[in-house]
Write a protein that holds these residues in place. Structure first.
Motif, PDB file in Angstrom:
ATOM      1  N   THR A 132       0.861  -1.189   0.000  1.00 50.61           N
ATOM      2  CA  THR A 132       0.000   0.000   0.000  1.00 50.61           C
ATOM      3  C   THR A 132       0.896   1.237   0.000  1.00 50.61           C
ATOM      4  OG1 THR A 132      -0.135   0.000   2.424  1.00 50.61           O
ATOM      5  CG2 THR A 132      -1.877  -1.165   1.233  1.00 50.61           C
ATOM      6  N   TRP A 133       0.396   2.324  -0.555  1.00 46.99           N
ATOM      7  CA  TRP A 133       1.176   3.555  -0.577  1.00 46.99           C
ATOM      8  C   TRP A 133       0.242   4.752  -0.678  1.00 46.99           C
ATOM      9  CZ3 TRP A 133       0.727   0.088  -4.503  1.00 46.99           C
ATOM     10  CH2 TRP A 133       0.206   0.530  -5.719  1.00 46.99           C
ATOM     11  N   GLY A 134       0.794   5.900  -0.353  1.00 46.51           N
ATOM     12  CA  GLY A 134       0.044   7.144  -0.424  1.00 46.51           C
ATOM     13  C   GLY A 134       0.647   8.068  -1.453  1.00 46.51           C
ATOM     14  N   ALA A 135       1.145   9.220  -0.974  1.00 48.57           N
ATOM     15  CA  ALA A 135       1.685  10.216  -1.901  1.00 48.57           C
ATOM     16  C   ALA A 135       2.985   9.751  -2.546  1.00 48.57           C
ATOM     17  CB  ALA A 135       1.909  11.537  -1.170  1.00 48.57           C
ATOM     18  N   SER A 136       3.765   8.982  -1.818  1.00 48.87           N
ATOM     19  CA  SER A 136       5.029   8.506  -2.381  1.00 48.87           C
ATOM     20  C   SER A 136       4.757   7.508  -3.500  1.00 48.87           C
ATOM     21  CB  SER A 136       5.879   7.823  -1.307  1.00 48.87           C
ATOM     22  OG  SER A 136       7.014   7.214  -1.889  1.00 48.87           O
ATOM     23  N   GLU A 137       5.435   7.687  -4.609  1.00 47.97           N
ATOM     24  CA  GLU A 137       5.276   6.771  -5.738  1.00 47.97           C
ATOM     25  C   GLU A 137       6.542   5.958  -5.949  1.00 47.97           C
ATOM     26  OE1 GLU A 137       4.054   9.508  -8.805  1.00 47.97           O
ATOM     27  OE2 GLU A 137       1.951   9.277  -8.268  1.00 47.97           O
ATOM     28  N   GLU A 138       7.314   5.833  -4.844  1.00 52.58           N
ATOM     29  CA  GLU A 138       8.531   5.033  -4.874  1.00 52.58           C
ATOM     30  C   GLU A 138       8.558   4.043  -3.711  1.00 52.58           C
ATOM     31  OE1 GLU A 138      13.419   5.665  -4.948  1.00 52.58           O
ATOM     32  OE2 GLU A 138      12.071   7.345  -4.615  1.00 52.58           O
ATOM     33  N   MET A 139       8.047   4.465  -2.530  1.00 52.81           N
ATOM     34  CA  MET A 139       8.089   3.636  -1.329  1.00 52.81           C
ATOM     35  C   MET A 139       6.691   3.136  -0.958  1.00 52.81           C
ATOM     36  SD  MET A 139       7.586   3.416   2.191  1.00 52.81           S
ATOM     37  CE  MET A 139       7.575   5.063   2.899  1.00 52.81           C
ATOM     38  N   ALA A 140       6.595   1.844  -0.653  1.00 51.84           N
ATOM     39  CA  ALA A 140       5.327   1.241  -0.251  1.00 51.84           C
ATOM     40  C   ALA A 140       5.471   0.612   1.130  1.00 51.84           C
ATOM     41  CB  ALA A 140       4.899   0.172  -1.263  1.00 51.84           C
ATOM     42  N   LYS A 141       4.335   0.454   1.802  1.00 49.36           N
ATOM     43  CA  LYS A 141       4.274  -0.305   3.042  1.00 49.36           C
ATOM     44  C   LYS A 141       3.868  -1.731   2.679  1.00 49.36           C
ATOM     45  CE  LYS A 141       4.804   3.076   6.160  1.00 49.36           C
ATOM     46  NZ  LYS A 141       5.842   3.072   7.218  1.00 49.36           N
ATOM     47  N   VAL A 142       4.605  -2.702   3.202  1.00 47.71           N
ATOM     48  CA  VAL A 142       4.354  -4.110   2.877  1.00 47.71           C
ATOM     49  C   VAL A 142       3.961  -4.863   4.138  1.00 47.71           C
ATOM     50  CG1 VAL A 142       5.322  -6.215   1.903  1.00 47.71           C
ATOM     51  CG2 VAL A 142       6.053  -3.994   1.016  1.00 47.71           C
ATOM     52  N   SER A 143       2.884  -5.631   4.068  1.00 49.84           N
ATOM     53  CA  SER A 143       2.500  -6.502   5.178  1.00 49.84           C
ATOM     54  C   SER A 143       2.026  -7.827   4.603  1.00 49.84           C
ATOM     55  CB  SER A 143       1.400  -5.873   6.035  1.00 49.84           C
ATOM     56  OG  SER A 143       0.208  -5.717   5.290  1.00 49.84           O
ATOM     57  N   PHE A 144       2.229  -8.905   5.357  1.00 49.25           N
ATOM     58  CA  PHE A 144       1.853 -10.241   4.905  1.00 49.25           C
ATOM     59  C   PHE A 144       0.718 -10.782   5.760  1.00 49.25           C
ATOM     60  CE2 PHE A 144       6.191  -9.711   3.413  1.00 49.25           C
ATOM     61  CZ  PHE A 144       6.050 -10.086   2.077  1.00 49.25           C
ATOM     62  N   ASP A 145      -0.295 -11.365   5.096  1.00 50.88           N
ATOM     63  CA  ASP A 145      -1.468 -11.868   5.822  1.00 50.88           C
ATOM     64  C   ASP A 145      -1.540 -13.385   5.891  1.00 50.88           C
ATOM     65  OD1 ASP A 145      -2.377 -12.520   3.209  1.00 50.88           O
ATOM     66  OD2 ASP A 145      -3.362 -10.577   3.046  1.00 50.88           O
ATOM     67  N   SER A 146      -0.650 -14.077   5.168  1.00 52.76           N
ATOM     68  CA  SER A 146      -0.637 -15.540   5.272  1.00 52.76           C
ATOM     69  C   SER A 146       0.694 -16.110   4.799  1.00 52.76           C
ATOM     70  CB  SER A 146      -1.777 -16.162   4.461  1.00 52.76           C
ATOM     71  OG  SER A 146      -1.547 -16.036   3.077  1.00 52.76           O
ATOM     72  N   PHE A 147       1.017 -17.273   5.325  1.00 54.96           N
ATOM     73  CA  PHE A 147       2.192 -18.027   4.911  1.00 54.96           C
ATOM     74  C   PHE A 147       1.740 -19.447   4.579  1.00 54.96           C
ATOM     75  CE2 PHE A 147       3.707 -14.657   7.621  1.00 54.96           C
ATOM     76  CZ  PHE A 147       4.831 -14.191   6.967  1.00 54.96           C
ATOM     77  N   SER A 148       2.431 -20.079   3.646  1.00 58.92           N
ATOM     78  CA  SER A 148       2.054 -21.448   3.287  1.00 58.92           C
ATOM     79  C   SER A 148       3.297 -22.275   3.009  1.00 58.92           C
ATOM     80  CB  SER A 148       1.123 -21.456   2.065  1.00 58.92           C
ATOM     81  OG  SER A 148       1.784 -20.953   0.926  1.00 58.92           O
ATOM     82  N   ILE A 149       3.142 -23.579   3.161  1.00 54.31           N
ATOM     83  CA  ILE A 149       4.226 -24.529   2.906  1.00 54.31           C
ATOM     84  C   ILE A 149       3.638 -25.757   2.231  1.00 54.31           C
ATOM     85  CG2 ILE A 149       4.001 -25.544   5.218  1.00 54.31           C
ATOM     86  CD1 ILE A 149       7.052 -26.035   5.107  1.00 54.31           C
TER      87      ILE A 149
END
Length: 204
Positions: A132-149
């Motif tokens: 997700t990001w706002g005004a910046s068009e270079e830096m984003a916030k990253v979060s993970f909602d699941s992991f799998s194996i």
């Protein structure tokens, strides 16, 4: 402009040659890659798409990317490297990322790794999340909602596979990390984490 294009071509050629000379195992484990880092910095200085998160440039960002170099390793390879006498016996067969448009100001990200484990065979790990990001068009916030194996070739058996085990991450446990796309063209993408880790991707 023509001079920059020629410089980019030469730098990318040298970058990919040096990465290939390392071999995938060494390129994705923590190592001294000072020369590669210097080449990447030169590329970043003539970045043709300085605002990769702008709607006009998202088509160049989205798609399937193979990770070919990580200056400080990855989450998976750092953990493997910390296991005495065990990391050398684990083979990293492939690491890749898939980016898909997820609505206004969002990208769905899937990070996958294919490992060959001693005695246990081939296994695939995956982390799914969102940028997700706002005004910046270079830096984003990253979060993970699941992991799998998933065991794709357990115990080396070509005809076997186990069902995927997916583990959701509860919302209050999700952490956000900063991710900057510092270089982007049609073939190469460079990402930098908040701690300075440098990742080089090549389009599949």
């Amino acid at each position: 402009m023509v001079e920059n294009d020629a410089t980019r071509f030469a730098l990318k050629t040298e970058l990919l040659q040096r990465v290939e000379a390392l071999g995938l195992q060494q390129a994705l484990f923590p190592s001294d890659g000072e020369q590669i880092d210097e080449i990447v910095q030169q590329l970043e200085s003539i970045n043709p798409i300085p605002h990769p998160l702008h709607p006009d440039h998202l088509p160049s960002l989205l798609g399937n990317w193979q990770l070919v170099y990580a200056s400080k390793g990855t989450v998976v390879t750092r953990q493997v490297a910390s296991i005495p006498d065990f990391g050398a016996t684990i083979t990293i067969k492939r690491v890749w990322q898939k980016l898909v448009a997820g609505g206004a100001g969002k990208i769905s990200a899937s990070n996958s790794a294919l490992l060959d484990l001693p005695l246990l065979g081939e296994w695939q790990l995956r982390a799914d999340g969102v940028w997700t990001w706002g005004a910046s068009e270079e830096m984003a916030k990253v979060s993970f909602d699941s992991f799998s194996i998933q065991a794709t070739k357990p115990f080396g058996m070509e005809s076997w596979s186990f069902p995927e085990l997916k583990i959701p991450v509860l919302e209050f446990l999700r952490n956000e990390a900063e991710w900057t796309t510092s270089y982007l063209d049609q073939e190469i993408r460079v990402g930098r984490g908040a701690t300075g880790n440098l990742f080089v991707f090549r389009r599949e």
